[in-house]
Design a protein around this motif. Structure first.
Motif, PDB file in Angstrom:
ATOM      1  N   ASN A  32       0.752  -1.217  -0.094  1.00 23.96           N
ATOM      2  CA  ASN A  32       0.131  -0.032   0.016  1.00 23.96           C
ATOM      3  C   ASN A  32       0.880   1.175  -0.156  1.00 23.96           C
ATOM      4  O   ASN A  32       0.303   2.445  -0.016  1.00 23.96           O
ATOM      5  CB  ASN A  32      -0.801  -0.095   1.300  1.00 23.96           C
ATOM      6  CG  ASN A  32      -1.998  -0.709   0.972  1.00 23.96           C
ATOM      7  OD1 ASN A  32      -2.407  -1.289   0.158  1.00 23.96           O
ATOM      8  ND2 ASN A  32      -2.983  -0.853   1.995  1.00 23.96           N
ATOM      9  N   ASN A 110       0.571   8.074   0.823  1.00 20.87           N
ATOM     10  CA  ASN A 110       1.016   7.367   2.017  1.00 20.87           C
ATOM     11  C   ASN A 110       2.526   7.595   2.135  1.00 20.87           C
ATOM     12  O   ASN A 110       3.177   7.055   3.200  1.00 20.87           O
ATOM     13  CB  ASN A 110       1.004   5.933   2.117  1.00 20.87           C
ATOM     14  CG  ASN A 110      -0.517   5.378   2.164  1.00 20.87           C
ATOM     15  OD1 ASN A 110      -1.148   6.102   2.972  1.00 20.87           O
ATOM     16  ND2 ASN A 110      -0.891   4.148   1.616  1.00 20.87           N
ATOM     17  N   ARG A 169       1.237   6.712  12.829  1.00 18.35           N
ATOM     18  CA  ARG A 169      -0.288   6.315  13.004  1.00 18.35           C
ATOM     19  C   ARG A 169      -0.806   7.089  11.695  1.00 18.35           C
ATOM     20  O   ARG A 169      -0.393   7.860  11.186  1.00 18.35           O
ATOM     21  CB  ARG A 169      -0.939   7.234  14.016  1.00 18.35           C
ATOM     22  CG  ARG A 169      -0.720   6.303  15.489  1.00 18.35           C
ATOM     23  CD  ARG A 169      -1.483   7.223  16.291  1.00 18.35           C
ATOM     24  NE  ARG A 169      -2.703   7.452  16.294  1.00 18.35           N
ATOM     25  CZ  ARG A 169      -3.617   7.952  17.115  1.00 18.35           C
ATOM     26  NH1 ARG A 169      -3.141   8.672  18.106  1.00 18.35           N
ATOM     27  NH2 ARG A 169      -4.937   7.966  16.692  1.00 18.35           N
ATOM     28  N   GLN A 170      -1.696   6.320  10.759  1.00 18.01           N
ATOM     29  CA  GLN A 170      -2.317   6.825   9.493  1.00 18.01           C
ATOM     30  C   GLN A 170      -3.597   7.657   9.730  1.00 18.01           C
ATOM     31  O   GLN A 170      -4.063   7.627  10.676  1.00 18.01           O
ATOM     32  CB  GLN A 170      -2.706   5.705   8.744  1.00 18.01           C
ATOM     33  CG  GLN A 170      -1.272   4.993   8.283  1.00 18.01           C
ATOM     34  CD  GLN A 170      -1.515   3.943   7.226  1.00 18.01           C
ATOM     35  OE1 GLN A 170      -1.851   2.835   7.397  1.00 18.01           O
ATOM     36  NE2 GLN A 170      -1.661   4.495   5.711  1.00 18.01           N
ATOM     37  N   ASN A 171      -3.649   8.517   8.881  1.00 14.48           N
ATOM     38  CA  ASN A 171      -4.806   9.466   8.808  1.00 14.48           C
ATOM     39  C   ASN A 171      -5.946   8.762   8.338  1.00 14.48           C
ATOM     40  O   ASN A 171      -5.956   8.364   6.941  1.00 14.48           O
ATOM     41  CB  ASN A 171      -4.581  10.712   8.166  1.00 14.48           C
ATOM     42  CG  ASN A 171      -5.665  11.839   8.315  1.00 14.48           C
ATOM     43  OD1 ASN A 171      -6.735  11.482   7.717  1.00 14.48           O
ATOM     44  ND2 ASN A 171      -5.474  12.873   9.149  1.00 14.48           N
ATOM     45  N   ASN A 172      -7.183   8.529   9.143  1.00 15.66           N
ATOM     46  CA  ASN A 172      -8.164   7.617   8.397  1.00 15.66           C
ATOM     47  C   ASN A 172      -8.996   8.120   7.600  1.00 15.66           C
ATOM     48  O   ASN A 172      -9.403   7.702   6.500  1.00 15.66           O
ATOM     49  CB  ASN A 172      -8.946   7.017   9.581  1.00 15.66           C
ATOM     50  CG  ASN A 172      -8.514   6.127  10.465  1.00 15.66           C
ATOM     51  OD1 ASN A 172      -7.560   5.326  10.074  1.00 15.66           O
ATOM     52  ND2 ASN A 172      -8.867   6.012  11.983  1.00 15.66           N
ATOM     53  N   ILE A 173      -8.823   9.636   7.514  1.00 21.02           N
ATOM     54  CA  ILE A 173      -9.702  10.286   6.374  1.00 21.02           C
ATOM     55  C   ILE A 173      -9.040  10.153   4.880  1.00 21.02           C
ATOM     56  O   ILE A 173      -9.425   9.951   4.087  1.00 21.02           O
ATOM     57  CB  ILE A 173     -10.169  11.671   6.661  1.00 21.02           C
ATOM     58  CG1 ILE A 173     -10.814  11.752   8.024  1.00 21.02           C
ATOM     59  CG2 ILE A 173     -10.668  12.512   5.419  1.00 21.02           C
ATOM     60  CD1 ILE A 173     -11.177  13.054   8.591  1.00 21.02           C
ATOM     61  N   SER A 175      -6.870   7.858   4.255  1.00 18.85           N
ATOM     62  CA  SER A 175      -6.908   6.595   4.023  1.00 18.85           C
ATOM     63  C   SER A 175      -8.130   6.155   3.003  1.00 18.85           C
ATOM     64  O   SER A 175      -8.271   5.485   1.964  1.00 18.85           O
ATOM     65  CB  SER A 175      -6.549   5.431   4.940  1.00 18.85           C
ATOM     66  OG  SER A 175      -5.421   5.790   5.531  1.00 18.85           O
ATOM     67  N   SER A 176      -9.191   6.619   3.791  1.00 19.42           N
ATOM     68  CA  SER A 176     -10.909   6.358   2.963  1.00 19.42           C
ATOM     69  C   SER A 176     -10.816   7.115   1.928  1.00 19.42           C
ATOM     70  O   SER A 176     -11.323   6.509   1.030  1.00 19.42           O
ATOM     71  CB  SER A 176     -11.595   6.797   4.008  1.00 19.42           C
ATOM     72  OG  SER A 176     -13.039   6.603   3.659  1.00 19.42           O
ATOM     73  N   GLU A 179      -8.755   5.685  -1.001  1.00 19.30           N
ATOM     74  CA  GLU A 179      -9.399   4.449  -1.409  1.00 19.30           C
ATOM     75  C   GLU A 179     -10.527   4.709  -2.289  1.00 19.30           C
ATOM     76  O   GLU A 179     -10.615   3.934  -3.488  1.00 19.30           O
ATOM     77  CB  GLU A 179      -9.801   3.433  -0.081  1.00 19.30           C
ATOM     78  CG  GLU A 179     -10.384   2.173  -0.483  1.00 19.30           C
ATOM     79  CD  GLU A 179     -10.554   1.534   0.826  1.00 19.30           C
ATOM     80  OE1 GLU A 179     -11.375   0.388   0.522  1.00 19.30           O
ATOM     81  OE2 GLU A 179      -9.881   1.655   1.994  1.00 19.30           O
ATOM     82  N   CYS A 197     -16.586  10.461   3.093  1.00 22.57           N
ATOM     83  CA  CYS A 197     -15.671  10.503   4.362  1.00 22.57           C
ATOM     84  C   CYS A 197     -15.978  11.271   5.598  1.00 22.57           C
ATOM     85  O   CYS A 197     -15.401  11.474   6.444  1.00 22.57           O
ATOM     86  CB  CYS A 197     -14.206  11.353   3.804  1.00 22.57           C
ATOM     87  SG  CYS A 197     -13.507  10.285   2.620  1.00 22.57           S
TER      88      CYS A 197
END
Length: 279
Positions: A32, A110, A169-173, A175-176, A179, A197
């Motif tokens: 990824n 990323n 730590r990844q930023n979930n927003i 990542s979403s 994707e 999001c």
């Protein structure tokens, strides 16, 4: 998400020689993050007649690139941010020097997980690698003189990157959102993306500038271009009118204009250029 359906391509995706070869990451945990490692298979003697000029097109990736000069015993490291335009790259190795190249090509969304600084204002820019990757740079340089082949360097660098993964730590927003952009092939509007999001369009723009260096709209456009380029180069049945509908372009002129803006040549010339460079 593993980006199995999204493999961004260069202007010459079939080209390889003693100076340039791509190697995919072997550990699936890095799939990824890393599009590929690339560089020279082994150190080579630079000759003036072998100096290369190549076109670089927007591939939604960023690169950390090291030039190793064994003759002068030096290592030069650079970081190239995400591009939204094509440009020419020149071979800068000294004539008669024993040299090699090693690079890491990250997916642009990323890259921040390995950096100590924001990706803001890095679009179309080139920087000293230490400005944003100081800790990683220190660890990478230790391997580059010891390991000389692309394969050896790739294995060593994978271990370093895997070690860094446990500390972030990844930023979930982000990542979403990325994707969704990949799944929709860049055809989604920013308004639709923000709703998916659960954030405002303004917040999404701010996060993209901070973590990637471009707007969500621009990333959608570049991903769509890359899907289009991949189909042009791999589908013998490719038809422009079909692609207009498939990728949500307004009309044929819109598609061809946008492709040329990113690729610096029309579709037929780009395809011919790609197939002329097969190694």
């Amino acid at each position: 998400m593993k980006y199995k359906t999204y493999v961004p391509l260069t202007a010459t995706p079939f080209w390889q020689n003693k100076k340039y070869k791509e190697q995919l990451p072997q550990n699936p945990r890095l799939a990824n993050y890393i599009r590929c490692f690339w560089g020279s298979e082994q150190p080579y003697l630079q000759k003036e007649k072998d100096a290369d000029v190549s076109i670089v097109v927007p591939d939604t990736c960023v690169d950390i690139i090291y030039h190793i000069d064994y003759t002068e015993n030096t290592i030069t490291g650079g970081f190239c941010g995400i591009n939204d335009t094509s440009f020419l790259a020149y071979d800068c190795a000294g004539n008669g020097h024993l040299v090699s190249v090693f690079a890491i090509r990250f997916f642009a969304w990323n890259t921040y997980v390995f950096s100590e600084d924001s990706m803001k204002d890095t679009i179309n820019g080139s920087y000293d690698v230490q400005t944003r990757f100081h800790r990683l740079d220190i660890m990478l340089r230790q391997q580059l003189f010891e390991k000389r082949s692309l394969e050896e360097r790739g294995r060593a660098v994978e271990e370093i990157l895997l070690g860094r993964l446990s500390k972030i730590r990844q930023n979930n927003i982000i990542s979403s959102a990325t994707e969704q952009i990949i799944l929709q092939k860049g055809t989604q509007s920013v308004t639709e993306l923000a709703k998916e999001c659960f954030v405002s369009g303004r917040q999404l723009e701010r996060l993209f500038h901070e973590y990637i260096g471009i707007t969500p709209k621009k990333l959608c456009s570049l991903v769509r271009y890359q899907y289009l380029w991949s189909e042009i180069i791999t589908n013998p049945e490719f038809r422009v009118l079909d692609a207009v509908c498939k990728y949500g372009y307004t009309d044929q002129s819109h598609l061809m204009r946008e492709f040329k803006r990113y690729h610096a040549m029309d579709i037929q010339t780009a395809k011919r250029h790609a197939y002329q460079h097969v190694g």
